[in-house]
Design an enzyme around this catalytic site. Structure first.
Site, PDB file in Angstrom:
ATOM      1  N   HIS A 135      63.461  69.379 -44.234  1.00  0.00           N
ATOM      2  CA  HIS A 135      63.249  67.986 -44.631  1.00  0.00           C
ATOM      3  C   HIS A 135      64.379  67.534 -45.548  1.00  0.00           C
ATOM      4  O   HIS A 135      65.198  68.326 -45.983  1.00  0.00           O
ATOM      5  CB  HIS A 135      61.880  67.786 -45.311  1.00  0.00           C
ATOM      6  CG  HIS A 135      61.745  68.387 -46.679  1.00  0.00           C
ATOM      7  ND1 HIS A 135      60.649  68.185 -47.478  1.00  0.00           N
ATOM      8  CD2 HIS A 135      62.569  69.182 -47.408  1.00  0.00           C
ATOM      9  CE1 HIS A 135      60.807  68.817 -48.621  1.00  0.00           C
ATOM     10  NE2 HIS A 135      61.956  69.435 -48.607  1.00  0.00           N
ATOM     11  N   CYS A 140      67.763  66.940 -53.082  1.00  0.00           N
ATOM     12  CA  CYS A 140      66.856  66.779 -51.937  1.00  0.00           C
ATOM     13  C   CYS A 140      67.259  65.596 -51.068  1.00  0.00           C
ATOM     14  O   CYS A 140      66.695  65.401 -49.988  1.00  0.00           O
ATOM     15  CB  CYS A 140      65.420  66.596 -52.415  1.00  0.00           C
ATOM     16  SG  CYS A 140      64.808  68.004 -53.323  1.00  0.00           S
ATOM     17  N   HIS A 155      67.277  70.398 -45.852  1.00  0.00           N
ATOM     18  CA  HIS A 155      67.154  71.781 -46.310  1.00  0.00           C
ATOM     19  C   HIS A 155      65.746  72.208 -45.926  1.00  0.00           C
ATOM     20  O   HIS A 155      64.981  71.404 -45.410  1.00  0.00           O
ATOM     21  CB  HIS A 155      67.388  71.880 -47.821  1.00  0.00           C
ATOM     22  CG  HIS A 155      66.362  71.145 -48.621  1.00  0.00           C
ATOM     23  ND1 HIS A 155      66.433  69.796 -48.848  1.00  0.00           N
ATOM     24  CD2 HIS A 155      65.206  71.554 -49.198  1.00  0.00           C
ATOM     25  CE1 HIS A 155      65.387  69.410 -49.549  1.00  0.00           C
ATOM     26  NE2 HIS A 155      64.614  70.446 -49.768  1.00  0.00           N
ATOM     27  N   HIS A 167      62.079  74.927 -46.317  1.00  0.00           N
ATOM     28  CA  HIS A 167      61.195  75.732 -47.155  1.00  0.00           C
ATOM     29  C   HIS A 167      60.319  76.614 -46.278  1.00  0.00           C
ATOM     30  O   HIS A 167      60.037  76.278 -45.136  1.00  0.00           O
ATOM     31  CB  HIS A 167      60.259  74.848 -47.989  1.00  0.00           C
ATOM     32  CG  HIS A 167      60.973  73.950 -48.941  1.00  0.00           C
ATOM     33  ND1 HIS A 167      61.479  74.393 -50.137  1.00  0.00           N
ATOM     34  CD2 HIS A 167      61.280  72.634 -48.876  1.00  0.00           C
ATOM     35  CE1 HIS A 167      62.057  73.382 -50.769  1.00  0.00           C
ATOM     36  NE2 HIS A 167      61.954  72.301 -50.024  1.00  0.00           N
ATOM     37  N   ASP A 189      55.649  73.828 -37.692  1.00  0.00           N
ATOM     38  CA  ASP A 189      56.448  75.048 -37.849  1.00  0.00           C
ATOM     39  C   ASP A 189      57.778  74.924 -37.110  1.00  0.00           C
ATOM     40  O   ASP A 189      57.822  74.551 -35.931  1.00  0.00           O
ATOM     41  CB  ASP A 189      55.663  76.258 -37.322  1.00  0.00           C
ATOM     42  CG  ASP A 189      56.373  77.566 -37.648  1.00  0.00           C
ATOM     43  OD1 ASP A 189      56.974  77.666 -38.735  1.00  0.00           O
ATOM     44  OD2 ASP A 189      56.314  78.481 -36.805  1.00  0.00           O
ATOM     45  N   HIS A 190      58.857  75.217 -37.820  1.00  0.00           N
ATOM     46  CA  HIS A 190      60.219  75.107 -37.276  1.00  0.00           C
ATOM     47  C   HIS A 190      60.522  73.703 -36.761  1.00  0.00           C
ATOM     48  O   HIS A 190      61.200  73.532 -35.759  1.00  0.00           O
ATOM     49  CB  HIS A 190      60.485  76.183 -36.211  1.00  0.00           C
ATOM     50  CG  HIS A 190      60.617  77.532 -36.834  1.00  0.00           C
ATOM     51  ND1 HIS A 190      59.533  78.254 -37.252  1.00  0.00           N
ATOM     52  CD2 HIS A 190      61.705  78.267 -37.159  1.00  0.00           C
ATOM     53  CE1 HIS A 190      59.941  79.386 -37.809  1.00  0.00           C
ATOM     54  NE2 HIS A 190      61.254  79.421 -37.766  1.00  0.00           N
ATOM     55  N   GLU A 231      55.192  74.765 -51.708  1.00  0.00           N
ATOM     56  CA  GLU A 231      56.544  74.563 -51.197  1.00  0.00           C
ATOM     57  C   GLU A 231      57.420  75.748 -51.621  1.00  0.00           C
ATOM     58  O   GLU A 231      58.385  76.112 -50.953  1.00  0.00           O
ATOM     59  CB  GLU A 231      57.110  73.255 -51.757  1.00  0.00           C
ATOM     60  CG  GLU A 231      58.476  72.904 -51.236  1.00  0.00           C
ATOM     61  CD  GLU A 231      59.012  71.648 -51.897  1.00  0.00           C
ATOM     62  OE1 GLU A 231      58.637  70.546 -51.466  1.00  0.00           O
ATOM     63  OE2 GLU A 231      59.804  71.770 -52.847  1.00  0.00           O
TER      64      GLU A 231
HETATM   65 ZN   LIG Z   1      62.636  70.420 -50.192  1.00  0.00          ZN
END
Ligand SMILES: [Zn+2]
Lengths: 143, 144
Positions: free
Chosen positions: B14, B33, B39, B41, B79-80, B124
């Protein structure tokens, strides 16, 4: 649905559990090794929980860019690498408040509850990975 | 009443950007961010259901069933994935931990037909998590 955000911070500090309200032998009996006159230390982990509406412009309850420095100046700078009994005013000898982690929860809650951008719900402290303590506003008269 | 919790993990990308603000304002609000390349998580999700165990099965809700619900509602969706581009339910929102957790709450609520959805906790990172709780839950303040 209620939404809250929890952020974990860390600091290391020393303390000694001892009260002038008890005799030496009673201090020994109550606090044991923790009453050693030279003190000892912990790596404290502090979880700070705030709640409030999610700001649609940022998607956040509280921007960490504001929460982090608030905790940094009021908690981490004041407690990290300090001797709680002598270097934190709330635990100064004349206050006779023993720096147990129970009392530390209350002191940290008081120091943070003025955070202007969200509501402080809870402070939870891990003194070691086996011992944790928490204060929740609605459950503690001193919060 | 008993609470049961199932944990699942997913990884997603995100970034934070509000098109109504100038680039400078976005950078001030969101810092690193805001990087448009995004990037990621490793998110950890804990879902808690509260209820009375069924007298026959002894279960509040079969965890196998909850696992399948989490697979279709959360893992298959997120996911992914890149949360800014690939999750239509988040369109127009900043994909913060708060908004993702709130979306997961909304997705799960109609799917939990036995017991009550009590808490959605989304990590996160080990140092940051969001809780969504039922307004009438005895988590966070009104503990019995
Ligand atoms: Zn983040």
């Amino acid at each position: 649905m209620k939404v809250s955000l929890t952020r974990r911070y860390r600091f290391a500090a020393s303390h000694r559990l001892h009260t002038p309200r008890l005799s030496e032998s009673e201090n020994q009996r109550v606090y044991g090794k923790c009453s050693n006159p030279y003190g000892h230390g912990h790596n404290y982990s502090v979880e700070v929980t705030v709640s409030g509406p999610i700001d649609p412009a940022t998607g956040m309850i509280a921007n960490l860019a504001q929460l982090d420095p608030y905790v940094e100046t009021r908690i981490l700078e004041a407690f990290d690498q300090k001797y709680l009994n002598e270097q934190v005013p709330e635990f100064a000898p004349e206050k006779s408040l023993v720096p147990t982690t129970e009392n530390l929860c209350r002191v940290i809650f008081q120091r943070l509850k003025g955070f202007p951008l969200a509501h402080l719900d809870r402070v939870r402290i891990e003194e070691t990975s086996n011992n944790s303590f928490e204060i929740e506003e609605s459950l503690d008269a001193a919060a | 009443m008993i609470r049961i919790t199932r944990k699942v993990e997913f990884s997603a990308a995100h970034f934070y950007h509000n098109p109504n603000f100038s680039p400078e304002e976005n950078l001030r609000l969101f810092g690193k961010c805001n990087n448009p390349h995004g990037h990621g998580h490793n998110y950890t999700l804990e879902v808690t259901i509260a209820g009375e165990p069924d007298p026959t099965t002894g279960m509040v809700l079969d965890l196998k069933e909850l696992k399948e619900i989490l697979q279709t509602e959360v893992i298959d969706r997120m996911d992914h994935r890149h949360l800014n581009y690939e999750v239509p339910e988040l369109a127009g929102q900043i994909p913060t931990c708060e908004n993702i957790a709130a979306l997961i709450w909304k997705l799960l609520l109609p799917r939990i037909t036995r017991g009550q959805l009590d808490r959605v906790r989304l990590y996160e990172s080990p140092d940051l998590f969001v809780d969504c709780t039922a307004s009438n839950s005895n988590h966070n303040g009104a503990r019995a």
